[in-house]
Design an enzyme around this catalytic site. Structure first.
Site, PDB file in Angstrom:
ATOM      1  CB  CYS A  90      38.838-106.069 117.465  1.00 14.34           C
ATOM      2  SG  CYS A  90      37.718-105.332 116.269  1.00 14.34           S
ATOM      3  CG  HIS A 350      36.989-110.851 114.446  1.00 19.21           C
ATOM      4  ND1 HIS A 350      37.337-110.814 115.779  1.00 19.21           N
ATOM      5  CD2 HIS A 350      37.234-109.591 113.964  1.00 19.21           C
ATOM      6  CE1 HIS A 350      37.773-109.600 116.086  1.00 19.21           C
ATOM      7  NE2 HIS A 350      37.707-108.841 115.013  1.00 19.21           N
ATOM      8  CB  CYS A 380      43.816-104.417 113.702  1.00 27.56           C
ATOM      9  SG  CYS A 380      42.567-105.420 112.860  1.00 27.56           S
TER      10      CYS A 380
END
EC number: 2.3.1.16
Length: 394
Positions: A90, A350, A380
């Site tokens: 991520c 995302h 995160c």
């Protein structure tokens, strides 16, 4: 003489929803588009670029193995400039920006590009037995998109890690649903106010009736209500669970890129930077509670910058899940009004390998819009990490 990194341009595509407007556009093409536009806005020739770094997580086709290089060359960067593709899950898009900045700080080049591109809609199914083992009978497929959403150590979905964070930090279902709704409210308001227009480069594709232009984030639910949120059932923990499809981030497609330059070089060219990179930080945390990663990473970045939380004017803390977003805000003592003022992962989406670059572009444009001084970008990372970077408007 100390070298400084400034950002002279930053652009992104609009964010496509899963199976939406960008499902037929390869991530390498999205990457090339934002590189080309970022160079044009920076008034920089591709011949001047010394290094390119791009984040990407899910390889969707052979070109993706060389995504950074393909995005660079097809985006107008000289073939003499090296390129790198990074995968910090991520955090890949933000890591790409940090890694590109490091080439400037180290004196390898005066001009570099960092960005990210992802197409979760195009994630493939892997047939592990197809090459050697499928001699007879049925063979299974592995969904590589879902694979990116599972913890590699405990083999649990990231949603379960969000449940763990919710329990540890006492984040209720009601808090999560309200946070999710507020994310949609803010994103919807930002779109309607035109806040994203200057940062988005349109994606033009061929349709049956001619060219189709995609230039508006499509994952946002403009009519979302709290009743919509509360009606949804928990997905990952059935009994007393709190994480739902409504208070989790989306599955998305997008790309973003920034052009960075050594400060003296930017001044020599007479360019007005968007901001300078002040500091960055990385941290590792328990993979079972990966969502809290931004807390130690942000503390490291703040300490290196000599700043306090109260000094921050714009905060882009990616919403992987409302549970972890609320926990990060709580643990760091952030002002909720400054956190994700124009929506985040839950509302806008995302696209994992691109998100870090996307929210950097968002943060820098918002920082200039509100005439603030410092912006924090943090997120995160699956597997138990966090990454953060601080920028200053100059």
């Amino acid at each position: 003489m100390t070298r400084e990194v400034v950002v002279v341009s930053g652009v992104r595509t609009a964010i496509g929803t899963f199976g939406g407007s960008l499902k037929d556009v390869a991530p390498a093409e999205l990457g090339a588009l934002v590189v080309r536009e970022a160079l044009a806005r920076a008034q920089v020739s591709g011949d001047d670029v010394g290094h390119v770094v791009f984040g990407n997580v899910i390889q969707t086709e052979p070109r993706d193995m060389y995504l950074g290089r393909v995005a660079a060359v097809n985006g107008g960067v000289t073939i003499n400039a090296p390129a790198l593709t990074v995968n910090r899950l991520c955090g890949s898009g933000l890591q790409a920006i940090v890694s590109a900045a490091q080439t400037i700080l180290l004196g390898d080049t005066d001009v570099a590009i960092g960005g990210g591109a992802e197409s979760m809609s195009r994630a493939p199914y892997l047939a592990p037995a197809a090459r050697w083992g499928a001699r007879m009978g049925d063979a299974g497929l592995v969904d590589m998109m879902l694979g990116a959403l599972h913890d590699p150590f405990h083999r649990i979905h990231m949603g379960v890690t969000a449940e763990n964070v919710a329990k540890e930090y006492d984040i209720s279902r009601a808090q999560q649903d309200e946070a999710a709704l507020e994310s949609h409210r803010r994103a919807s308001a930002a779109i309607k106010a035109g806040y994203f227009k200057d940062q988005i480069v349109p994606v033009v594709s061929k349709g049956r009736k001619g060219d189709v232009t995609f230039d508006t984030d499509e994952h946002v639910r403009h009519d979302a209500t709290i009743d919509d949120m509360t009606k949804l059932r928990p997905v990952f923990v059935k009994e007393n669970g709190t994480v739902t499809a409504g208070n989790a981030s989306g599955l998305n497609d997008a790309a973003a890129a920034v052009v960075m330059m050594e400060r003296a070089e930017a001044e020599r060219r007479g360019l007005k930077p968007l901001a300078r990179l002040v500091s960055y930080g990385h941290a590792g945390v328990d993979p079972k509670a990966m969502g809290i990663g931004p807390v130690p990473a942000t503390k490291i970045a703040l300490e290196r910058a000599g700043l306090q939380v109260s000094d921050l004017d714009v905060i882009e803390a990616n919403e992987a899940f409302a549970a972890q977003a609320c926990a990060v805000t709580k643990a760091l003592g952030l002002d909720p009004a400054k956190v994700n003022p124009n929506g985040s992962g839950i509302s806008l989406g995302h696209p994992i390998g691109a998100t870090g670059a996307l929210i950097t572009v968002k943060a820098l444009h918002e920082l200039n819009r509100v005439q603030g001084r410092y912006a924090l970008v943090t997120m995160c990372i699956g597997g138990g990490q966090g990454i953060a970077a601080i920028f200053e408007r100059i």
